[in-house]
Design an enzyme around this catalytic site. Structure first.
Site: not given
Ligand code: NOJ
Length: 540
Positions: A102, A204, A270, A332-333
């Site tokens: 990441d 990210d 992302e 994970h989100d």
């Molecule tokens: C996306 C990430 O996947 C998430 O877990 C994070 O909280 C935010 N970006 C901020 O970095």
């Protein structure tokens, strides 16, 4: 002519996301670590994935569990050290597994030395490495932007009398990507990891890097739900001036050029947003990201065959020839796949969908166990999003420890240690060791799908052609590469459905129930409720 032969690893391969905190603890502190990933490499290689994406393991105060990076070129002692990382890369490569890490370029931790310098004085040379502005005339924040995690996107610094921008936690100040020194320093961090053998980066919130130069107010969001928490300023606004700016693309091309200094590295970003914005991140000449993450089968998507097909077809139609598709069903989100789609039946069909569409699939750890969202008692919520915006928004539920066996704490950490998040209540029966012994478990379905995919040119690099005219709640498509051909038929309903494909003559290569392999399929296939099949035709 088979196209599959010319594919890059990131096109043929399947990516498996590991959330290092939750994979395997080897130090007995209830938190996973890099040695834990090393110890489980045999499992991963045998499982049949090709690349591992590790969520952040950098030194960090862990306010956002590692997405607040205090040093881009080191490992947090919680997870190990650089030597452990080097051992991980070597051990992964020895098993032909690629390593993707990441990279969090939009913001650092407020404890990063760059920010400590930046906030120390207005005339510090690093002041402009972050986004500082004077207060509005009324003394309030410079504009109306809100943070994803609740509250305003600005925090006032008493000592120097200005606000700094953070679209996540106040402890995650945003780097100023308009400053060439910031860009150069961040590109060096990419080189640092590529020198250590890293094969790719998951970048990210990559669409957020550049913000409107004048930092104009965002307009109100006409679709904002009426029941938003009071502090959810973010969702009340239409995100216009803070993301997906045209100017991002020049920076994407610079990032890609850095990766291209090294052979065969992969840039995954992302990204979300409308299809026409998203697709631009491949670059006009395929010179930006290799794989802008495609969340379209996940975000806002019910378990619905026509909707899924429409999403795939729209994306296929939008892609330029040089662009390679990819699909994600969990991370994970987001809510766990099995919870989102309503149980293991749909989750099995979803696994077949993900691993048979055209493009690179990314799996999320423990989806092979059909691990659901695990309820977290309110007092144990750790995720800042859950803490600030309410327990129903916490992402802790999808970040719980991997379940390896039936021992106390499921083999994740020692029996007498409390894992950082609770295990699912059924861990004694839902774990790798138990599922490995059950021939028809979802774990074995994933294994079989991965093995079949790896051996089948049609699935690796073949064309995708949807089939019309089947039952409404079935999704049927061909994958073909030369004489390697297969038909995939997925029943999204819990009831049986008959699928007719004139001229079809083949054999069932796999069913999501793992009990029909070898059956002949001619013209019509009877699908049970929540069943998907792959029919091999010719030399599949
Ligand atoms: C996306 C990430 O996947 C998430 O877990 C994070 O909280 C935010 N970006 C901020 O970095």
């Amino acid at each position: 002519m088979q196209r599959t032969k010319q594919l890059h690893w990131w096109q043929r391969g399947v990516v498996y996301q590991i959330y290092p905190r939750s994979f395997q603890d080897t130090t007995g502190n209830g938190v996973g670590d890099l040695q834990g990933v090393i110890d489980r490499l045999d499992y991963l290689a045998d499982f049949g994935v090709d690349a591992l994406w590790l969520s952040p393991f950098y030194p960090s105060p862990m306010i956002d569990f590692g997405y607040d990076v205090a040093d881009y070129c080191d490992v947090d002692p919680l997870f190990g050290d650089l030597a452990a990382f080097d051992r991980l890369v070597a051990a992964a490569h020895a098993r032909s597994l690629k390593i993707i890490i990441d990279w969090v370029p939009n913001h650092s931790s407020d404890q990063h030395r760059w920010f400590l310098e930046s906030r120390s004085r207005r005339d510090n040379p690093k002041r402009d490495w972050y986004i500082w502005r004077d207060p509005a005339p009324d003394g309030g924040p410079p504009n109306n932007w809100g943070s994803f995690f609740g509250g305003p996107a600005w925090t006032f610094d008493e000592a120097t009398g200005q606000y700094y921008l953070h679209q996540f936690c106040p402890e995650q100040p945003e780097l100023n990507w308009r400053n060439p020194d910031v860009r150069a320093a961040m590109y060096d961090t990419l080189r640092f990891w590529m020198e250590r053998g890293v094969d790719g980066f998951r970048m990210d919130v990559i669409g957020l890097l550049l913000k409107d130069e004048e930092l104009r107010d965002n307009p109100p969001n006409p679709d904002a739900p009426p029941d938003l928490p009071e502090n959810d300023l973010f969702s009340r606004l239409h995100q216009v001036h803070n993301m997906f700016l045209d100017e991002n693309h020049a920076v994407m091309r610079e990032i890609r050029a850095v990766l291209d200094e090294y052979p065969d590295r992969c840039a995954i970003g992302e990204l979300w947003g409308p299809l026409e914005e998203w697709v631009r991140y491949y670059g006009p000449q395929g010179d930006e990201l290799h794989l802008p993450f495609n969340f379209r089968l996940m975000d806002g998507m019910a378990w619905n065959a026509p909707q899924m097909r429409a999403s795939v077809d729209a994306m296929e139609a939008a892609l330029p020839d040089f662009a390679w598709p990819n699909y994600v069903l969990g991370n994970h989100d987001r809510m766990r796949l099995v919870t989102r789609f309503g149980g293991e039946g749909p989750a099995r069909v979803a696994a077949m969908l993900l691993l048979t569409l055209r493009g690179t699939p990314t799996l999320y750890y423990a989806d092979e166990l059909a691990l659901p969202d695990v309820p977290i008692p309110p007092e144990k919520i750790q995720d800042p999003q859950g803490v600030n915006l309410g327990p129903e928004r916490t992402r802790d539920v999808c970040r719980t420890p991997m379940q390896w066996d039936a021992a106390p704490n499921a083999g994740f950490c020692p029996p007498d240690v409390e894992p950082w998040l609770p295990l699912s209540a059924d861990y004694e029966t839902r774990n790798v060791a138990v599922f490995a012994e059950q021939p028809a478990s979802i774990l074995n379905l994933y294994r079989r799908l991965l093995a079949y995919r790896r051996a089948t040119p049609a699935l690796l690099g073949g064309s995708y052609t949807p089939v019309d005219g089947g039952p409404d709640d079935c999704y049927i498509y061909w994958r073909e590469d030369g004489d390697s051909r297969c038909l995939i038929a997925l029943n999204f309903s819990a009831e049986p459905r008959a699928v007719t494909v004139p001229g079809l003559k083949g054999q069932l290569a796999l069913s999501t129930h793992l009990d029909r392999e070898g059956e002949a399929a001619e013209g019509e296939i009877e699908l049970r409720g929540n069943e998907g099949v792959i029919v091999a035709v010719g030399a599949a």
